[in-house]
Design a protein around this motif. Sequence first.
Motif, PDB file in Angstrom:
ATOM      1  N   ASN A  98       0.902  -1.261  -0.006  1.00 42.61           N
ATOM      2  CA  ASN A  98      -0.014  -0.060  -0.174  1.00 42.61           C
ATOM      3  C   ASN A  98       0.912   1.199   0.213  1.00 42.61           C
ATOM      4  O   ASN A  98       1.831   1.159   0.504  1.00 42.61           O
ATOM      5  CB  ASN A  98      -1.067   0.074   1.230  1.00 42.61           C
ATOM      6  CG  ASN A  98      -2.339   0.215   0.614  1.00 42.61           C
ATOM      7  OD1 ASN A  98      -2.653   1.185  -0.047  1.00 42.61           O
ATOM      8  ND2 ASN A  98      -3.149  -0.569   1.495  1.00 42.61           N
ATOM      9  N   MET A  99       0.531   2.284  -0.683  1.00 40.50           N
ATOM     10  CA  MET A  99       1.278   3.498  -0.828  1.00 40.50           C
ATOM     11  C   MET A  99       0.738   4.818  -0.165  1.00 40.50           C
ATOM     12  O   MET A  99      -0.536   4.886  -0.394  1.00 40.50           O
ATOM     13  CB  MET A  99       1.674   3.716  -2.182  1.00 40.50           C
ATOM     14  CG  MET A  99       2.779   4.736  -2.332  1.00 40.50           C
ATOM     15  SD  MET A  99       3.482   4.393  -3.795  1.00 40.50           S
ATOM     16  CE  MET A  99       4.915   5.529  -3.997  1.00 40.50           C
ATOM     17  N   ILE A 100       1.387   5.532   0.506  1.00 43.70           N
ATOM     18  CA  ILE A 100       0.832   6.845   0.810  1.00 43.70           C
ATOM     19  C   ILE A 100       1.885   7.817   0.202  1.00 43.70           C
ATOM     20  O   ILE A 100       3.041   7.894   0.427  1.00 43.70           O
ATOM     21  CB  ILE A 100       1.111   6.962   2.475  1.00 43.70           C
ATOM     22  CG1 ILE A 100       0.373   5.787   3.382  1.00 43.70           C
ATOM     23  CG2 ILE A 100       0.697   8.146   3.149  1.00 43.70           C
ATOM     24  CD1 ILE A 100       0.724   5.744   4.906  1.00 43.70           C
ATOM     25  N   PHE A 101       1.028   8.743  -0.372  1.00 43.44           N
ATOM     26  CA  PHE A 101       1.685   9.814  -1.256  1.00 43.44           C
ATOM     27  C   PHE A 101       1.780  11.139  -0.386  1.00 43.44           C
ATOM     28  O   PHE A 101       1.643  11.162   0.700  1.00 43.44           O
ATOM     29  CB  PHE A 101       0.896  10.297  -2.439  1.00 43.44           C
ATOM     30  CG  PHE A 101       0.969   8.934  -3.365  1.00 43.44           C
ATOM     31  CD1 PHE A 101       1.572   8.726  -4.288  1.00 43.44           C
ATOM     32  CD2 PHE A 101      -0.169   8.032  -3.308  1.00 43.44           C
ATOM     33  CE1 PHE A 101       1.625   7.676  -5.296  1.00 43.44           C
ATOM     34  CE2 PHE A 101      -0.274   6.867  -4.147  1.00 43.44           C
ATOM     35  CZ  PHE A 101       0.322   6.767  -5.151  1.00 43.44           C
ATOM     36  N   GLN A 102       2.848  12.145  -0.773  1.00 43.56           N
ATOM     37  CA  GLN A 102       2.989  13.163  -0.090  1.00 43.56           C
ATOM     38  C   GLN A 102       1.850  13.892   0.146  1.00 43.56           C
ATOM     39  O   GLN A 102       1.529  14.631   1.108  1.00 43.56           O
ATOM     40  CB  GLN A 102       4.316  14.003  -1.007  1.00 43.56           C
ATOM     41  CG  GLN A 102       4.424  15.500  -0.136  1.00 43.56           C
ATOM     42  CD  GLN A 102       5.644  16.013  -1.123  1.00 43.56           C
ATOM     43  OE1 GLN A 102       6.322  15.451  -1.567  1.00 43.56           O
ATOM     44  NE2 GLN A 102       5.848  17.350  -0.853  1.00 43.56           N
ATOM     45  N   VAL A 132      -5.221  -0.380   7.546  1.00 40.71           N
ATOM     46  CA  VAL A 132      -6.278  -1.509   7.806  1.00 40.71           C
ATOM     47  C   VAL A 132      -6.605  -2.596   6.623  1.00 40.71           C
ATOM     48  O   VAL A 132      -7.142  -3.360   6.996  1.00 40.71           O
ATOM     49  CB  VAL A 132      -7.643  -0.450   7.943  1.00 40.71           C
ATOM     50  CG1 VAL A 132      -7.840   0.120   6.205  1.00 40.71           C
ATOM     51  CG2 VAL A 132      -8.592  -0.933   8.595  1.00 40.71           C
ATOM     52  N   ASN A 133      -5.808  -2.215   5.616  1.00 43.98           N
ATOM     53  CA  ASN A 133      -5.853  -3.014   4.477  1.00 43.98           C
ATOM     54  C   ASN A 133      -4.896  -4.221   4.590  1.00 43.98           C
ATOM     55  O   ASN A 133      -4.503  -5.324   4.043  1.00 43.98           O
ATOM     56  CB  ASN A 133      -5.655  -2.448   3.228  1.00 43.98           C
ATOM     57  CG  ASN A 133      -6.565  -1.571   2.671  1.00 43.98           C
ATOM     58  OD1 ASN A 133      -7.689  -1.931   3.012  1.00 43.98           O
ATOM     59  ND2 ASN A 133      -6.339  -0.253   2.228  1.00 43.98           N
ATOM     60  N   GLU A 134      -4.060  -4.064   5.773  1.00 43.80           N
ATOM     61  CA  GLU A 134      -3.015  -5.141   6.216  1.00 43.80           C
ATOM     62  C   GLU A 134      -2.107  -5.536   5.113  1.00 43.80           C
ATOM     63  O   GLU A 134      -1.836  -6.537   4.831  1.00 43.80           O
ATOM     64  CB  GLU A 134      -3.957  -6.467   6.786  1.00 43.80           C
ATOM     65  CG  GLU A 134      -4.759  -6.166   7.874  1.00 43.80           C
ATOM     66  CD  GLU A 134      -5.583  -7.297   8.173  1.00 43.80           C
ATOM     67  OE1 GLU A 134      -5.660  -8.236   7.633  1.00 43.80           O
ATOM     68  OE2 GLU A 134      -5.882  -7.400   9.264  1.00 43.80           O
ATOM     69  N   PRO A 135      -1.403  -4.277   4.552  1.00 44.68           N
ATOM     70  CA  PRO A 135      -0.535  -4.715   3.695  1.00 44.68           C
ATOM     71  C   PRO A 135       0.850  -5.281   4.370  1.00 44.68           C
ATOM     72  O   PRO A 135       1.193  -5.024   5.403  1.00 44.68           O
ATOM     73  CB  PRO A 135       0.020  -3.198   2.993  1.00 44.68           C
ATOM     74  CG  PRO A 135      -0.322  -2.274   4.076  1.00 44.68           C
ATOM     75  CD  PRO A 135      -1.422  -2.979   4.813  1.00 44.68           C
ATOM     76  N   GLU A 136       1.505  -6.105   3.361  1.00 40.48           N
ATOM     77  CA  GLU A 136       2.885  -6.690   3.798  1.00 40.48           C
ATOM     78  C   GLU A 136       3.982  -5.571   3.773  1.00 40.48           C
ATOM     79  O   GLU A 136       4.920  -5.745   4.552  1.00 40.48           O
ATOM     80  CB  GLU A 136       3.106  -8.101   3.082  1.00 40.48           C
ATOM     81  CG  GLU A 136       2.228  -8.973   3.375  1.00 40.48           C
ATOM     82  CD  GLU A 136       2.387 -10.361   2.598  1.00 40.48           C
ATOM     83  OE1 GLU A 136       3.185 -10.245   1.457  1.00 40.48           O
ATOM     84  OE2 GLU A 136       2.020 -11.343   2.539  1.00 40.48           O
ATOM     85  N   VAL A 137       3.722  -4.459   2.890  1.00 40.65           N
ATOM     86  CA  VAL A 137       4.521  -3.621   2.634  1.00 40.65           C
ATOM     87  C   VAL A 137       4.136  -2.348   2.534  1.00 40.65           C
ATOM     88  O   VAL A 137       3.321  -2.201   1.865  1.00 40.65           O
ATOM     89  CB  VAL A 137       5.773  -3.749   1.258  1.00 40.65           C
ATOM     90  CG1 VAL A 137       6.777  -2.732   1.400  1.00 40.65           C
ATOM     91  CG2 VAL A 137       6.587  -5.302   1.649  1.00 40.65           C
ATOM     92  N   LEU A 138       4.355  -1.502   3.473  1.00 36.80           N
ATOM     93  CA  LEU A 138       3.961  -0.031   3.340  1.00 36.80           C
ATOM     94  C   LEU A 138       5.018   0.812   2.690  1.00 36.80           C
ATOM     95  O   LEU A 138       6.008   1.022   3.241  1.00 36.80           O
ATOM     96  CB  LEU A 138       3.313   0.503   4.806  1.00 36.80           C
ATOM     97  CG  LEU A 138       2.691   1.994   4.541  1.00 36.80           C
ATOM     98  CD1 LEU A 138       1.272   1.510   3.806  1.00 36.80           C
ATOM     99  CD2 LEU A 138       2.183   2.254   6.023  1.00 36.80           C
ATOM    100  N   LEU A 139       4.773   1.510   1.725  1.00 33.77           N
ATOM    101  CA  LEU A 139       5.371   2.459   0.939  1.00 33.77           C
ATOM    102  C   LEU A 139       4.966   3.859   0.940  1.00 33.77           C
ATOM    103  O   LEU A 139       3.614   4.186   0.974  1.00 33.77           O
ATOM    104  CB  LEU A 139       5.563   2.206  -0.565  1.00 33.77           C
ATOM    105  CG  LEU A 139       5.498   0.695  -0.963  1.00 33.77           C
ATOM    106  CD1 LEU A 139       5.247   0.477  -2.643  1.00 33.77           C
ATOM    107  CD2 LEU A 139       6.949   0.156  -0.936  1.00 33.77           C
ATOM    108  N   LEU A 140       6.039   4.613   1.580  1.00 27.48           N
ATOM    109  CA  LEU A 140       5.683   6.156   1.807  1.00 27.48           C
ATOM    110  C   LEU A 140       6.526   7.161   1.160  1.00 27.48           C
ATOM    111  O   LEU A 140       7.816   7.134   1.381  1.00 27.48           O
ATOM    112  CB  LEU A 140       5.763   6.115   3.485  1.00 27.48           C
ATOM    113  CG  LEU A 140       5.161   5.312   4.400  1.00 27.48           C
ATOM    114  CD1 LEU A 140       5.883   4.045   4.859  1.00 27.48           C
ATOM    115  CD2 LEU A 140       4.461   6.048   5.689  1.00 27.48           C
TER     116      LEU A 140
END
Length: 363
Positions: free
Chosen positions: A83-87, A154-162
Amino acid sequence: MPSHSPAAVEVRGVTKRFGTAIAVNSVSLQVKENEFLSLLGPSGCGKSTLLRLIGGFEEPNEGEIYLHGKSVRGVPPYRRSTNMIFQHLALFPHLSVFDNIAFGQRMKGVARNEIRNKVERILQLVKLSGYEERGVRELSGGQQQRIAIARALVNEPEVLLLDEPLAALDLQLRVQMQHELKEIQRRVGTTFIFVTHDQTEALTMSDRIAVMRGGVIEQVGAARSVYENPETAFVATFLGDSNLIAGAIQEVIGETAMVSTRDGVVSARNRHPVSAGLSIQVALRPEKVRVLPIPASPHNLENSCKGRVRRITFKGTLVENQIDTEAGGSLVSLATPDLAGALNEGDAVTCAWKTADCVVVTS
């Protein structure tokens, strides 16, 4: 023999071109399970492109990317365990906090009661229990940041990209969120890959740091190790501040290099295959430089040179001394006010430091 689980993320020889421009150039990297790794570098170095490649928002021209040992070539972002969180957080302004967080779960068809339980747990994790019915416009910048993190987790990603998610926050809030984000990562145990151009941010939060320049990784390692043992002049100056002392190798004794400089012979730690006569630089952190008024002499410090104080800058918790050396060089020292001493601009001084506190770096 014991079996070894694959890395959470493995990048093998990945290159990404946009027309004739090479954004990522034959990069290889492994990210461990439950690790907080930061991609650190200046704008345009390729760190955000590498993050987008891992997330599936771009496809590599060459090389392979693996998530937990499985190639993800051709797999779209929504089918990857990321899952990715953008600026720019891209929260839905017309939805409540609850509906923002629940959005992804609803798209997956998760049962209503399960969604409710998951959202309540994740709000407790990010310390926003009781905010379910508020609109996101009612929240502060830091609270919106935590909602974006909650929506991803909440989506339970194995890898979070920020991708530089704290860049828009003011300094005080940014520092607070650095500590909160690291604490959240420790509690959930998810692998975080964090992009930043801020050296302090990377040092504060990271288990390991990968320093990038010009589409390649110049050095990767534990945060403290990379800071104390930079391999290149770029890493030494980008990850913290460094005095760079130009010189030539005089001789090498074990892991110590004797370096001829304009201010005399300097002894420094060395991990490079160097030979006599080779032009190199020695990196010396300002906080490792002792500045002593003449005639005081350094004790247990192998390197020294004489100079004169050009400028003294009070920085609150630290005092910065800028020194012009007798041979025409310059050094910067940093010390707490109690250790800096009662120096004045124009004073004649001796600068001294240990062999262990300086290191040979390449260009």
